[in-house]
Design an enzyme around this catalytic site. Structure first.
Site, PDB file in Angstrom:
ATOM      1  CG  ASN A 722      -1.902  -1.106   1.208  1.00 14.26           C
ATOM      2  OD1 ASN A 722      -2.676  -1.270   0.282  1.00 14.26           O
ATOM      3  ND2 ASN A 722      -1.854  -1.923   2.241  1.00 14.26           N
ATOM      4  CE1 TYR A 723       0.403   4.514   3.687  1.00 14.85           C
ATOM      5  CE2 TYR A 723       0.375   2.252   4.490  1.00 14.85           C
ATOM      6  CZ  TYR A 723      -0.150   3.520   4.491  1.00 14.85           C
ATOM      7  OH  TYR A 723      -1.227   3.806   5.269  1.00 14.85           O
ATOM      8  CG  LEU A 724       6.997   0.401   0.393  1.00 13.63           C
ATOM      9  CD1 LEU A 724       7.794  -0.839   0.760  1.00 13.63           C
ATOM     10  CD2 LEU A 724       7.709   1.666   0.854  1.00 13.63           C
TER      11      LEU A 724
END
Length: 765
Positions: A722-724
């Site tokens: 979800n973030y990288l």
DNA sequence: GTTAGTACTTAGTAGGCCGCTT
DNA sequence: AAGCGGCCTACTAAGTACTAAC
């Protein structure tokens, strides 16, 4: 300079430091019940706390107990009003001019930092790769401009291809697990050209144009949801007792009783709230007669039911291969029939096509609604969304849908309202779908735009710390936290409806402690609160002096249960952010800081001399730094200690083996020295190679052990998913010639197909 | 600016599955 | 073939963000 204000060393090491956690494990016991209740949770709680303690030393037991008391006070409902009053009272107060000392020398980026390793350089400059040009007025247009996707295919072609896809469906599906029959077909059909075909066949939606009118699709056809299996009454020999007397329950009451019986082994069935909620809802399902007989849950005996289900699941495990295969095939059939939809000429995988079955609600943490009955969803509860001109899904015989609509401004196919919170649940597409992928890509592009102006924003919020207006100061300090600590925005939530958790804007006075001096550090803020999913966030961190002084100001005349930022909420904050950068919201900072941290850490940690396992360890450590930053925790796996031990045994064995081999090498060398013949020379070479091989094997094992140990209570998956920005990982793999499979599993590769296809080794976030 | 409603992303976990060892 | 262990997936809860109506 952007994003380099954290301490990579601490992040990377924090995991590995946790192995002495047992020393402190009893410390926070008294707090446990606040949010975790089954055994595993307890375990994890200990672990979590030990992480925290490693981060910054000891914590006072008393403080926690005090907090606990306050919590209790808080939960009686009166404090909310109190908070409101507090807000009211201060609403018109102007910020008193406060004396703020000249800041001491700070780091060049303005973040006071102590004990930090040298920052890792990042290059905020453009690199020619960024496809996002200037901004445009409307959001939709802006989104489109973010993408550098030249339409490489004309529509006709696209449609033709899609049609072919539909026909060829079997071929392209599941290409990774090559089943024998497929293999044969492949061989026959295309003479071993499979890999190439595979590439050609995958739809590269990222090379196509996107809609600009806010519509999410033009055509949508699907078969509707799969409903939960109907309830099957218990066999007669499975009895239920209340107060020692057997009662034959009516089917509805029995069904609800079985939900409880299935959970008997969970600790939460012993919790008062759970039992109270359950019993209340259960009674609603009872006949008047049952109601009169069953008046006390404590007198109910579910044992036979519980045993029955245990036996059932045991039997399921013992099933023959054939039976298991049958079930598997049936599942596959359902997947094929209901698991896909047709969206704009492409067959796309649906994420969750099954309706959630009824059961007892189990929220996370200390949820006031735990134990409530989650009711069965019927076709009459379902809203279907699809194209007008599509073949509409049929409701089961004798039923009808609640509504059939054709709204192409949304992405969901099916929705219903859930009865616990009254919120809407959706059936949507799989992350590998175009509709999700585009959004994901866009998310990272927004984060990259933030990268370009983050220094400006940082300067701005630092400046705002000096503002005359309280609301601006609060906004600026909150933003500082969001940026520096990657806190979530912290929307308000309805009290009593959910567990008491907070994010940045909803932090309360009781969640922080200020220490003007602590050990060798100044202006330390201690955070201790429950965040999303009731995961504890605990951190002691030095902040800039001006921020610290502001916090002191915010705390003046407040009770522990008052809001820290009483003039701020997420919508105010986001409105402000929107003005600073188009499309900017609080969560973009999390994405940005996570991705930039990964990129920096990969740069810093990857050494060209490392072998493959060494590089993978570096990757995981970089990933771990992000997970720590985002506070992504997990329960240490049940089998953790054991598997660690097993690995250690392997390492010990390998060490012995190495010793033996070395001895043999020595002997061989001596032999060779004595004889100087070809044969002995050869023996030495062989032995030397053996030693080298074993050394490498040993190193790899040790690396694995390190990796696992450091990962004990840190979850990498969430950040990875979800973030990288996946292009960072793809570029890293390409740069070091590491196959992408080492970093992404099959699902992840599907989700990130766009990145895998487009990122080159020189991609810069 | 507050609130309710909606849509969508982010989150941890249970348990199934699959490959490996014994 | 059985048992084990770790990975993966499905599941669904819990967030964020935005809109519209007052």
């Amino acid at each position: 300079m952007s994003g380099d204000h954290r301490n990579p060393d601490y992040q990377v090491n924090s995991g590995s430091k946790t192995n002495d956690s047992h020393k402190h494990k009893d410390k926070h016991k008294d707090k446990e019940h606040r949010h975790k209740d089954h055994k595993k949770d307890k375990e994890r709680e200990k672990a979590k706390h030990s992480i925290s303690e490693h981060r910054e030393g000891r914590d006072s037991e008393k403080k926690l107990r005090d907090k606990e008391k306050e919590k209790l006070k808080h939960s009686n409902g009166s404090s909310d009003k109190h908070r409101e009053k507090q807000k009211e009272k201060r609403r018109d107060e102007k910020v008193k001019p406060i004396h703020i000392d000249k800041p001491k020398r700070e780091n060049e980026n303005g973040y006071a930092r102590e004990k930090s390793p040298p920052p890792i350089k990042s290059e905020p400059d453009d690199n020619g790769f960024d496809p996002s040009p200037k901004q445009k007025p409307t959001k939709r247009e802006r989104d489109d401009e973010e993408f550098d996707c030249k339409p490489k295919k004309v529509k006709k072609e696209d449609e033709k291809k899609a049609k072919k896809r539909r026909q060829d469906y079997d071929d392209e599906e599941e290409e990774e697990d090559i089943k024998p029959k497929k293999k044969t077909r492949v061989k026959k059909g295309m003479e071993g050209k499979k890999p190439k075909k595979e590439e050609e066949e995958k739809w590269k939606w990222w090379e196509e144009e996107r809609a600009t009118d806010g519509s999410k699709w033009r055509f949508l056809e699907h078969k509707g949801p799969v409903f939960a299996l109907p309830y099957e009454p218990l066999p007669l020999h499975v009895r239920f007792f209340c107060d020692g007397k057997q009662i034959k329950l009516s089917t509805p009451a029995e069904e609800v009783a079985t939900f409880f019986a299935k959970m008997l082994d969970h600790e939460y069935t012993t919790k008062d709230i759970f039992r109270k909620n359950f019993f209340k809802d259960w009674r609603k399902e009872m006949t008047p007669e049952e109601k009169s007989k069953i008046t006390d849950l404590n007198k109910c005996n579910f044992n036979e039911m519980s045993e029955h289900f245990k036996a059932q699941s045991e039997a399921r495990k013992q099933m023959s291969k054939d039976e298991k295969l049958k079930i598997k095939e049936e599942n596959e059939r359902i997947l094929q029939e209901y698991g896909f939809c047709l969206m704009d000429n492409h067959k796309e995988r649906i994420g969750n096509f099954r309706i959630e079955p009824p059961g007892l609600f189990r929220g996370r943490g200390d949820h006031p609604k735990m134990g409530m009955l989650k009711r069965r969803i019927r076709p009459e509860d379902i809203i279907i969304n699809c194209s007008k001109d599509s073949k509409h899904p049929k409701p089961p015989a004798g039923t009808r849908w609640k509504e059939l609509r054709h709204d192409n401004k949304v992405t969901w196919l099916v929705s219903w309202t859930e009865n616990i919170q009254g919120s809407i649940k959706y059936i949507m597409l799989n992350p590998s779908s175009r509709i999700k992928g585009e959004k994901d890509w866009q998310k990272y592009e927004t984060a990259r735009r933030l990268k370009k102006c983050v220094e400006r924003l940082r300067a701005q919020y630092r400046d705002d710390w000096k503002s005359k207006e309280m609301r601006i100061r609060q906004r600026a300090v909150a933003l500082y936290f969001i940026d520096k600590l990657a806190l979530r925005a912290g929307n308000e939530k309805e009290e009593g409806e959910t567990a008491d958790t907070v994010g940045c804007c909803s932090l309360r006075v009781e969640h922080i402690n200020l220490y003007p001096k602590m050990d060798d550090q100044e202006y330390v803020v201690e955070f201790d609160f429950l965040g999303k999913d009731s995961i504890r966030y605990y951190n002691k961190i030095p902040v800039e002096k001006r921020a610290f002084k502001n916090l002191q100001l915010f705390l003046e005349n407040k009770q522990p249960e008052d809001d820290l930022f009483d003039r701020l909420n997420t919508s105010i904050l986001n409105k402000h952010l929107q003005e600073l950068m188009d499309g900017l919201t609080a969560k973009v900072f999390r994405t940005y800081n996570a991705s930039i941290t990964l990129q920096q850490q990969l740069k810093a940690l990857t050494s060209p001399d490392d072998n493959l396992p060494g590089k993978i360890l570096s990757y995981n450590r970089a990933n771990r730094a992000v997970a720590v930053l985002c506070n992504h925790q997990r329960a240490p796996p049940k089998t953790f200690e054991k598997s660690m031990q097993n690995l250690q045994t392997k390492i010990d064995d390998k060490q012995k083996q190495l010793a033996t081999s070395r001895k043999q090498l020595k002997t061989a060398k001596a032999d060779h020295k004595a004889s100087h013949d070809e044969k002995s020379k050869k023996a030495v070479d062989t032995k030397r190679k053996t030693v080298q091989r074993i050394e490498e094997q040993l190193m790899n094992l040790q690396m694995q052990a390190t990796d696992r140990e450091e990962n004990k209570q840190i979850a990498l998956g969430t950040s990875k998913l979800n973030y990288l920005d996946p292009r960072i990982s793809v570029a890293w793999c390409k740069k070091w010639e590491i196959s992408i499979e080492k970093v992404y599993n099959k699902t992840q590769r599907e989700k990130f197909a766009w990145a895998i296809d487009m990122a080159e080794d020189d991609f810069e976030f």
